[in-house]
Each structure stands twice: as structure tokens, then as C-alpha cells.
Design an enzyme around this catalytic site. Structure first.
Site, PDB file in Angstrom:
ATOM      1  N   PHE A  43      60.624 -17.919  40.744  1.00 50.68           N
ATOM      2  CA  PHE A  43      58.972 -18.319  41.109  1.00 50.68           C
ATOM      3  C   PHE A  43      58.630 -16.825  41.854  1.00 50.68           C
ATOM      4  O   PHE A  43      57.400 -16.717  42.009  1.00 50.68           O
ATOM      5  CB  PHE A  43      58.930 -19.365  42.007  1.00 50.68           C
ATOM      6  CG  PHE A  43      58.988 -21.048  41.588  1.00 50.68           C
ATOM      7  CD1 PHE A  43      57.653 -21.396  40.879  1.00 50.68           C
ATOM      8  CD2 PHE A  43      60.172 -21.339  41.342  1.00 50.68           C
ATOM      9  CE1 PHE A  43      57.869 -22.621  40.360  1.00 50.68           C
ATOM     10  CE2 PHE A  43      60.199 -22.591  40.652  1.00 50.68           C
ATOM     11  CZ  PHE A  43      59.098 -23.196  40.142  1.00 50.68           C
ATOM     12  N   GLU A  86      43.650 -24.198  48.253  1.00 52.14           N
ATOM     13  CA  GLU A  86      42.714 -23.132  48.921  1.00 52.14           C
ATOM     14  C   GLU A  86      42.474 -22.062  47.755  1.00 52.14           C
ATOM     15  O   GLU A  86      43.234 -21.923  46.851  1.00 52.14           O
ATOM     16  CB  GLU A  86      43.292 -22.430  50.152  1.00 52.14           C
ATOM     17  CG  GLU A  86      43.624 -23.588  51.108  1.00 52.14           C
ATOM     18  CD  GLU A  86      44.244 -23.094  52.360  1.00 52.14           C
ATOM     19  OE1 GLU A  86      44.401 -21.656  52.536  1.00 52.14           O
ATOM     20  OE2 GLU A  86      44.696 -23.820  53.441  1.00 52.14           O
ATOM     21  N   GLU A 107      46.980 -29.258  39.114  1.00 46.71           N
ATOM     22  CA  GLU A 107      48.167 -29.724  39.343  1.00 46.71           C
ATOM     23  C   GLU A 107      49.265 -29.297  38.657  1.00 46.71           C
ATOM     24  O   GLU A 107      50.348 -29.942  38.173  1.00 46.71           O
ATOM     25  CB  GLU A 107      48.075 -31.487  39.157  1.00 46.71           C
ATOM     26  CG  GLU A 107      46.913 -32.015  39.897  1.00 46.71           C
ATOM     27  CD  GLU A 107      46.809 -33.397  39.581  1.00 46.71           C
ATOM     28  OE1 GLU A 107      48.161 -34.358  39.492  1.00 46.71           O
ATOM     29  OE2 GLU A 107      45.711 -34.010  39.933  1.00 46.71           O
TER      30      GLU A 107
END
Length: 389
Positions: free
Chosen positions: A388, A138, A368
Site C-alpha cells: 500500500f 475526508e 468503499e
């Protein structure tokens, strides 16, 4: 003295079977005859005849070629990688057409779909009669797809989907979209016919990269789907990430194909170009550039083949995919940039493929999984700590 091909320095061919080399050579010939003559035009126009190409690639058995059954070729992983290598040696956008069809849209249905969904879609997608796209990213959620806002809510036995997806290859020509949405049960995948009421795809224009590729925004406004539209085995974010692992494998081989084409172009150009009354290739600085590029290319190809063997053995891990994608795309992009310096001003024209590859690889570097994300995946594997957040 006879000139070696760049990959002969590491004897990459010696690591391949006769069947793998035959598949590679078939795809190379298809690219030479059918694709390369038109690439400059397609890139300049920002378009390509994707439907025609899909049917031709289907005839060759390239679509979903590493899947088993449903009319798919059922090749091993290395053969699929070599096909991606040749397709991206032509253009990253052409390889993306095959990757999205086979490793994202088809693989999602293959791995997580019902037998009815597989029988409805996969045979037609294998032949290129039906084209698929994969709706995960998105506009505000690329590296963090778990934050997606697209949602699917139950209404009786139906599902109603609302949301938007961005940067979707094949979106505006697709017959079916695999759309990932947030539900009360977590993230699930849905098989969405693009003829469904409330579904539309808007082509993205003005790209400076992957111009020989169709990129779209998907918009879903109260798209009503029957209960059996959900991929029954899709459970959570691991399902779309599993599809991305499949597609990243093709990038590991494909990006090195783009790098190879740039290096071969630079070697041929340097041999023909005279500077101060001798070939450009006879100068030490030029040879140093070519040698450095060839070393990186060879290492990347050896890495790709090793990862392919691991995949065929069923032992491949996600962090190894990240090593391959991170290294090979970075290496290919650096080769493209260095090759451009050898071609000088000619390197920025569409007469030669180098700048086209460099522009394309800027997208391949970040889609990707960005380099930063893959570094964190590798870092987590080394330390046991997730960084992360």
C-alpha cells in the site's frame, strides 16, 4: 422457444432456501410498486424522499435486517444480500440508503457502542424513525482514512470535535452521525446527534452519479460532546474498516442486481426492436453480447452467494470481500456499458435504466474501496507482502 431468465443459466434460485426467496420476492415487489415508477424523476431531480422511504423500509424490516435484537429482523447474511440485490436492481442510490443506515451507522453502534447507545438509537433506526450517517471519508483522505485530520480532544470530561467529512450518504437528513476522529488514544468513533451545536451538513449538488441519493459534507466546529458519546469498543482504524466490510458485503450482491436489470432490459429491448426486418435479438452479434453478459452475471451471483454462505458460517475473510467487490462491480459496470450498445440511442435516455445504472456504478466502483485498493488487499493475501505504500 421459452426464454430463460439470465440467472436461470446457473440455477441461482436452487441455491436459496424458501425463506431467502420469499424475502427477495418481497423486496422485489416493494421496488416494483414503490420505487421503480419514480426513479427517472428522482434521478433527474437529484433527490429522493429518503425519510419517507426509510420509514417504509423500516416497516418491511429492511433496516439493519441482519442485526440481532433491538427490533431488527435478524435475518441471515444471504437474505440481506438478496435484499441489496433487489434494491440495487432498482437503483444504487436506494441500496446505499439501506446500506449506510444498516451496515455502517447502525452496525457501528451495534458492534462498538455501549448498551445505552444501542438502546437509544438502534430501535428508532430499525423503524426508520431516525436516520444515521457514517463520517469517515475526508476530502483528502479516501483510500487512506488513517490520515484523517478530524480530531477529538478531551476538555474536562467532555470531547470537542473539529474537522470535515466528505461524500457522506444521508448526511443532511441524518438524526445521528457516527464520526471517526483522531484522538490521543488513536482513532475513535463518536455518536454525534446532528442537533449538536457546531455540527452542520451541506448537501452536495451537481453529481452525475448516484443522483437518487443524498450526499453531503459534514462540518464539525467545536462540537462538544459528553464523555459517553465515544463508542467504547472502537479502537483504532480497524473499527471503521470493520463497518466497511459489512457494507461491502451488500455491494457484492447489489452491484449484480444493477447488472441484472441492465441485461434484462437489453434482452427485452432486443426482442422488440426490429432491424433489417427481423428482431435485433435474432442476430449473432447481439446474441454473443447477451451471452457474454449472462455468463459474467451468473459468475457474479454464484460468487455473491458463496460469500454470503461464508459470512453466515462465520468464516468470511476480508480478502474474500475484496474479491467479491472487485469482481462484481467491474462485471456489472461492463454489463451496463455493453447493454447500452444494444439499446443504441435509446440507451442514453431515462426511459430506460441502463445509463442510470452505468452512471451509478461508476461511483460504486470507487466508493468503499477502489478497485486498486481491493487488488492490493488480494495481492497481500497471495504474497504476504503489503504494497500500500
Amino acid at each position: 422457444m421459452t426464454r430463460l431468465a439470465p440467472l436461470d443459466l446457473v440455477d441461482a434460485d436452487g441455491l436459496l432456501s424458501d425463506e431467502e426467496r420469499a424475502i427477495r420476492d418481497t423486496v422485489r415487489k416493494f421496488c416494483t410498486d414503490r420505487i421503480r415508477p419514480h426513479l427517472a424523476e428522482w434521478f433527474e431531480q437529484g433527490d429522493l424522499p429518503a425519510r419517507d422511504l426509510a420509514r417504509e423500509m423500516g416497516d418491511l424490516g429492511l433496516l439493519g435486517m441482519h442485526l440481532k435484537g433491538y427490533g431488527a429482523a435478524g435475518t441471515n447474511a444471504v437474505s440481506y444480500g438478496l435484499a441489496c440485490h433487489e434494491l440495487e436492481a432498482a437503483d444504487s442510490g436506494v441500496r446505499s440508503l439501506v446500506s449506510v443506515q444498516g451496515s455502517l451507522a447502525m452496525y457501528a453502534i451495534y458492534a462498538y457502542g455501549s448498551e445505552e447507545q444501542k438502546n437509544e438509537w438502534l430501535p428508532r433506526m430499525v423503524t426508520g424513525e431516525a436516520i444515521g450517517c457514517f463520517g469517515l471519508t475526508e476530502a483528502d483522505f479516501g483510500s487512506n482514512p488513517g490520515g484523517m485530520r478530524t480530531n477529538a480532544k478531551k476538555d474536562g470530561s467532555d470531547w470537542v470535535l473539529n474537522g470535515t467529512k466528505m461524500w457522506i450518504t444521508n448526511g443532511s437528513i441524518a438524526d445521528v452521525a457516527v464520526v471517526w476522529a483522531r484522538t490521543d488514544e488513536g482513532i475513535r468513533g463518536f455518536v454525534v446527534p446532528t442537533t449538536a451545536k457546531g455540527f452542520r451538513a451541506n448537501t452536495v449538488h451537481g453529481k452525475l452519479s448516484l443522483r437518487a441519493s443524498i450526499t453531503s459534507e459534514l462540518v464539525l466546529e467545536d462540537v462538544r460532546l459528553p464523555a459517553d458519546a465515544v463508542l467504547p469498543l472502537s479502537k483504532g482504524l480497524s473499527s471503521p474498516l470493520g463497518c466497511l466490510t459489512e457494507a461491502r458485503f451488500g455491494i457484492i450482491f447489489g452491484s449484480i442486481g444493477a447488472g441484472r436489470d441492465c441485461l434484462e432490459t437489453a434482452i427485452a429491448y432486443a426482442a422488440d426492436r426490429e432491424v433489417f426486418d427481423k428482431p435485433l435479438s435474432a442476430y449473432q452479434l447481439t446474441q454473443a453480447k447477451l451471452a457474454e453478459m449472462a455468463v459474467e452475471l451468473g459468475k457474479g451471483m454464484l460468487l455473491a452467494i458463496q460469500i454470503g454462505r461464508l459470512k453466515d458460517a462465520g468464516t468470511l475473510k476480508a480478502e474474500q470481500i475484496s474479491v467479491g467487490k472487485l469482481n462484481n462491480v467491474r462485471a456489472a459496470l461492463q454489463i451496463a456499458r455493453e447493454a447500452r450498445t444494444i439499446l443504441g440511442a435509446n440507451g442514453i435516455t431515462l426511459e430506460y435504466p441502463v445509463m442510470r445504472h452505468a452512471n451509478n456504478l461508476e461511483s460504486v466502483l470507487t466508493y468503499e474501496g477502489t478497485s486498486e485498493v481491493h487488488l492490493l488487499v488480494i495481492g497481500q493475501a497471495l504474497t504476504g507482502q503489503a504494497a500500500f505504500r
